[in-house]
Design an enzyme around this catalytic site. Structure first.
Site, PDB file in Angstrom:
ATOM      1  N   HIS A 134       7.971  47.367 -13.994  1.00 29.32           N
ATOM      2  CA  HIS A 134       7.258  47.698 -12.765  1.00 29.32           C
ATOM      3  C   HIS A 134       5.790  47.998 -13.046  1.00 29.32           C
ATOM      4  CE1 HIS A 134       8.379  51.624 -14.432  1.00 29.32           C
ATOM      5  NE2 HIS A 134       7.407  52.163 -13.695  1.00 29.32           N
ATOM      6  N   ASP A 136       3.037  50.647 -11.406  1.00 32.53           N
ATOM      7  CA  ASP A 136       3.155  51.872 -10.625  1.00 32.53           C
ATOM      8  C   ASP A 136       2.589  51.718  -9.208  1.00 32.53           C
ATOM      9  OD1 ASP A 136       4.435  53.367 -12.572  1.00 32.53           O
ATOM     10  OD2 ASP A 136       2.578  54.182 -13.403  1.00 32.53           O
ATOM     11  N   HIS A 284       5.212  48.001 -17.021  1.00 33.24           N
ATOM     12  CA  HIS A 284       5.819  48.767 -18.111  1.00 33.24           C
ATOM     13  C   HIS A 284       7.282  49.042 -17.820  1.00 33.24           C
ATOM     14  CE1 HIS A 284       4.114  51.760 -15.325  1.00 33.24           C
ATOM     15  NE2 HIS A 284       5.073  52.590 -15.731  1.00 33.24           N
ATOM     16  N   ARG A 299       2.591  62.792 -16.369  1.00 37.20           N
ATOM     17  CA  ARG A 299       1.744  61.649 -16.038  1.00 37.20           C
ATOM     18  C   ARG A 299       0.706  62.036 -14.993  1.00 37.20           C
ATOM     19  NH1 ARG A 299       4.478  56.968 -12.859  1.00 37.20           N
ATOM     20  NH2 ARG A 299       3.571  58.090 -11.085  1.00 37.20           N
TER      21      ARG A 299
END
Length: 308
Positions: A134, A136, A284, A299
């Site tokens: 995917h 983000d 990723h 994150r």
């Protein structure tokens, strides 16, 4: 029309079987860009086009304009850069990320010490679910420009993350496919990824706040000007203007391309390692192979521009 099988795509107008062996086009830099060295740190490549460790930078120290410029150049060149042994706090991670722009908040993920920090805690009760390729938040009108991920706790083994170079993926598409997808747009929607974890009432409310959005199937990177394939299996649901069956067939073909190892880098985490990736140029995959062990990561994401 026959069902999709691996490495095969038969759109309505085309009959094409892809068997790609041997050398692939692997360009790290945009065409015509000259190689340039770095003065303020050492770069240790982890792959030919994507992924490099930055050696000689301590993120506890202030980042000068000169260092920021070199780090940004490394990010654009390598798409994801890694730092090890960085003894920094969440606040310092936020301050570093803010050098690249305004930070986003996420409506569903659990927060860390501030609104801008997402804390992913995985253990025997909360399993990892990010093990799908995917990019983000492509369900946002302005998907994230980049993200900074810091590992706080690592499992005894496993828990690696892979990134894929989506410019390399695009470069190696057959010309017939490039011509087919040129100018097409696709719908991106959070519903099938996050919907199952939301109540019906919450889902309806969030769909009103974050309705499905339309992005180009091939986007142009705003800084490097490279074309990158911009569809992903987590959030891309259909291609505008195609019949349902053809849209699904073409998307499945495009989704498969990210699985080619030549386009990937795999990073094995240690505590206090950091990954900084260009969300406009990559996908990723977080490997979920450490259950029931504990893995904690934080994150921070930088708001991006609308893809074009």
């Amino acid at each position: 029309m026959s069902k999709v099988i691996i490495n095969e795509y038969r759109p309505l107008e085309l009959s094409y079987r892809k068997v790609h062996k041997g050398t692939r086009i692997l360009r790290r830099l945009p065409e015509g860009t000259e190689e340039n060295y770095y003065k303020l740190f050492e770069v240790k490549p982890l792959g030919p086009t994507i992924g490099a460790e930055i050696i000689g930078v301590d993120l506890r120290n202030p980042v000068t304009p000169e260092l920021k410029e070199e780090l940004n150049r490394a990010l654009l060149e390598w798409k994801v850069i890694f730092f090890r042994n960085q003894q920094i706090t969440s606040d310092q991670q936020v301050a570093f990320s803010k050098l690249w722009g305004e930070l986003e908040t996420h409506p569903w993920h659990p927060q860390g010490d501030s609104d801008e920090v997402i804390r992913f805690t995985k253990d025997e009760k909360q399993i990892g679910y990010e093990n799908v390729w995917h990019t983000d938040v492509t369900w946002r009108l302005n998907p994230a420009k980049a993200a900074v991920l810091r590992l706080v706790e690592t499992p005894p083994a496993g828990g690696d993350t892979l990134w894929a170079d989506m410019a390399a993926v695009y470069d190696n598409l057959p010309e017939e496919i490039k011509e087919r997808i040129d100018g097409l747009t696709a719908i991106h929607d959070f519903t099938h990824a996050f919907g199952p974890s939301l109540s019906q009432e919450a889902l309806i409310a969030w769909q009103k706040e974050f309705p499905a959005v339309e992005h180009p199937v091939v986007r142009t990177h705003p800084e490097t000007k490279r074309k990158t394939l911009f569809v992903n299996p987590a959030f891309t649901t259909r291609i505008i203007g195609l019949e349902t069956e053809e849209s699904e067939q073409l998307l499945q073909y495009l989704f498969q391309q990210v699985q080619t190892p030549e386009y990937q880098v795999r990073f094995s985490w240690e505590a206090n390692s950091i990954a900084f990736w260009d969300n406009r140029a990559t996908q990723h995959y977080a490997v979920s192979d450490y259950y029931p062990n504990r893995r904690v990561a934080e994150r921070v994401a930088i708001i991006g521009e609308r893809p074009f």
